[in-house]
Motif scaffolding. Structure first.
Motif, PDB file in Angstrom:
ATOM      1  N   GLU A  41       0.863  -1.351  -0.021  1.00 43.78           N
ATOM      2  CA  GLU A  41       0.084  -0.131  -0.025  1.00 43.78           C
ATOM      3  C   GLU A  41       0.977   1.257   0.076  1.00 43.78           C
ATOM      4  OE1 GLU A  41      -3.826   0.150   2.210  1.00 43.78           O
ATOM      5  OE2 GLU A  41      -2.903  -0.889   3.412  1.00 43.78           O
ATOM      6  N   THR A  43       1.097   4.160   1.689  1.00 42.49           N
ATOM      7  CA  THR A  43       0.441   5.128   2.780  1.00 42.49           C
ATOM      8  C   THR A  43       1.856   5.904   3.337  1.00 42.49           C
ATOM      9  OG1 THR A  43       1.533   3.284   4.132  1.00 42.49           O
ATOM     10  CG2 THR A  43      -0.917   3.094   3.615  1.00 42.49           C
ATOM     11  N   ALA A  45       2.771   8.575   6.661  1.00 44.76           N
ATOM     12  CA  ALA A  45       2.508   9.270   8.113  1.00 44.76           C
ATOM     13  C   ALA A  45       2.337  11.079   8.075  1.00 44.76           C
ATOM     14  CB  ALA A  45       3.298   8.925   9.133  1.00 44.76           C
ATOM     15  N   PHE A  51      -6.542  10.936   9.362  1.00 41.63           N
ATOM     16  CA  PHE A  51      -6.498   9.458   9.185  1.00 41.63           C
ATOM     17  C   PHE A  51      -7.388   9.149   7.870  1.00 41.63           C
ATOM     18  CE2 PHE A  51      -5.053   9.013  13.469  1.00 41.63           C
ATOM     19  CZ  PHE A  51      -3.548   8.506  13.152  1.00 41.63           C
ATOM     20  N   GLY A  52      -6.939   8.364   6.882  1.00 39.82           N
ATOM     21  CA  GLY A  52      -7.811   8.256   5.799  1.00 39.82           C
ATOM     22  C   GLY A  52      -7.611   9.320   4.451  1.00 39.82           C
ATOM     23  N   CYS A  66      -0.926   8.923  -1.716  1.00 38.53           N
ATOM     24  CA  CYS A  66      -0.913   7.989  -0.709  1.00 38.53           C
ATOM     25  C   CYS A  66      -2.011   8.389   0.411  1.00 38.53           C
ATOM     26  CB  CYS A  66       0.730   8.241   0.104  1.00 38.53           C
ATOM     27  SG  CYS A  66       1.174   9.690   0.438  1.00 38.53           S
ATOM     28  N   ARG A  67      -2.102   7.223   1.190  1.00 39.06           N
ATOM     29  CA  ARG A  67      -3.066   7.228   2.228  1.00 39.06           C
ATOM     30  C   ARG A  67      -2.574   7.503   3.775  1.00 39.06           C
ATOM     31  NH1 ARG A  67      -5.182   3.971   5.696  1.00 39.06           N
ATOM     32  NH2 ARG A  67      -4.218   2.188   4.374  1.00 39.06           N
ATOM     33  N   VAL A  68      -3.105   8.782   4.542  1.00 36.39           N
ATOM     34  CA  VAL A  68      -2.410   8.858   5.881  1.00 36.39           C
ATOM     35  C   VAL A  68      -2.963   7.820   6.638  1.00 36.39           C
ATOM     36  CG1 VAL A  68      -2.618  10.642   7.836  1.00 36.39           C
ATOM     37  CG2 VAL A  68      -2.241  11.347   5.511  1.00 36.39           C
ATOM     38  N   ASN A  69      -2.005   6.972   7.450  1.00 33.69           N
ATOM     39  CA  ASN A  69      -2.516   5.921   8.301  1.00 33.69           C
ATOM     40  C   ASN A  69      -1.710   6.152   9.469  1.00 33.69           C
ATOM     41  OD1 ASN A  69       0.069   5.018   7.487  1.00 33.69           O
ATOM     42  ND2 ASN A  69      -0.949   2.852   7.188  1.00 33.69           N
ATOM     43  N   ASP A  70      -1.095   7.057   9.794  1.00 38.10           N
ATOM     44  CA  ASP A  70       0.077   7.175  11.036  1.00 38.10           C
ATOM     45  C   ASP A  70       0.197   8.515  11.358  1.00 38.10           C
ATOM     46  OD1 ASP A  70       1.553   6.155  13.060  1.00 38.10           O
ATOM     47  OD2 ASP A  70       3.060   5.357  11.850  1.00 38.10           O
ATOM     48  N   ARG A  71       0.667   8.940  12.578  1.00 31.83           N
ATOM     49  CA  ARG A  71       1.272  10.279  12.716  1.00 31.83           C
ATOM     50  C   ARG A  71       2.681  10.438  12.608  1.00 31.83           C
ATOM     51  NH1 ARG A  71      -2.449  12.582  11.455  1.00 31.83           N
ATOM     52  NH2 ARG A  71      -4.421  12.487  12.518  1.00 31.83           N
ATOM     53  N   SER A  83       5.594   5.156   3.353  1.00 28.02           N
ATOM     54  CA  SER A  83       6.039   3.850   3.565  1.00 28.02           C
ATOM     55  C   SER A  83       6.887   3.302   2.249  1.00 28.02           C
ATOM     56  CB  SER A  83       4.665   2.797   3.155  1.00 28.02           C
ATOM     57  OG  SER A  83       4.047   3.083   2.020  1.00 28.02           O
TER      58      SER A  83
END
Length: 103
Positions: A41, A43, A45, A51-52, A66-71, A83
């Motif tokens: 993926e 993804t 931060a 998120f999302g 890219c999708r935000v999934n972390d800080r 990532s």
């Protein structure tokens, strides 16, 4: 009355355009190799984006989503951590840390 309406419309348009410009940022990006490996993926931060949400990250003529999934990142000057699959897609693996544009 017409002058007030025109003024209010102009201010509203200006504030909307200023808001959209404020969402774009430029700074350093790095990548991280921890987390769920192997999914492939794209993804990332980010410190403040929800998120999302999907970010457009550009570097050296390439742009990915890219999708935000972390800080993070929590290192001064860095605005996004990608990532490994996202860093590969952007072509920054050999450089490690690069200057990017994020929308």
């Amino acid at each position: 009355m017409r002058a007030q309406t025109t003024l209010l419309f102009s201010l509203a348009c200006f504030s909307f355009s200023a808001f959209s410009v404020a969402r774009a940022e430029s700074g350093l990006a790095s990548y991280y190799g921890y987390g769920k490996a192997g999914k492939g993926e794209l993804t990332c931060a980010h410190r403040t984006r929800p998120f999302g949400s999907v970010l457009k990250v550009s570097y050296s003529g390439r742009t990915i989503q890219c999708r935000v999934n972390d800080r993070g990142p929590f290192i001064r000057g860095r605005i996004v951590d990608l990532s490994v699959p996202a860093a590969r897609a952007l072509g920054m693996m050999s450089a490690g840390v690069v200057r990017v544009s994020v929308e």
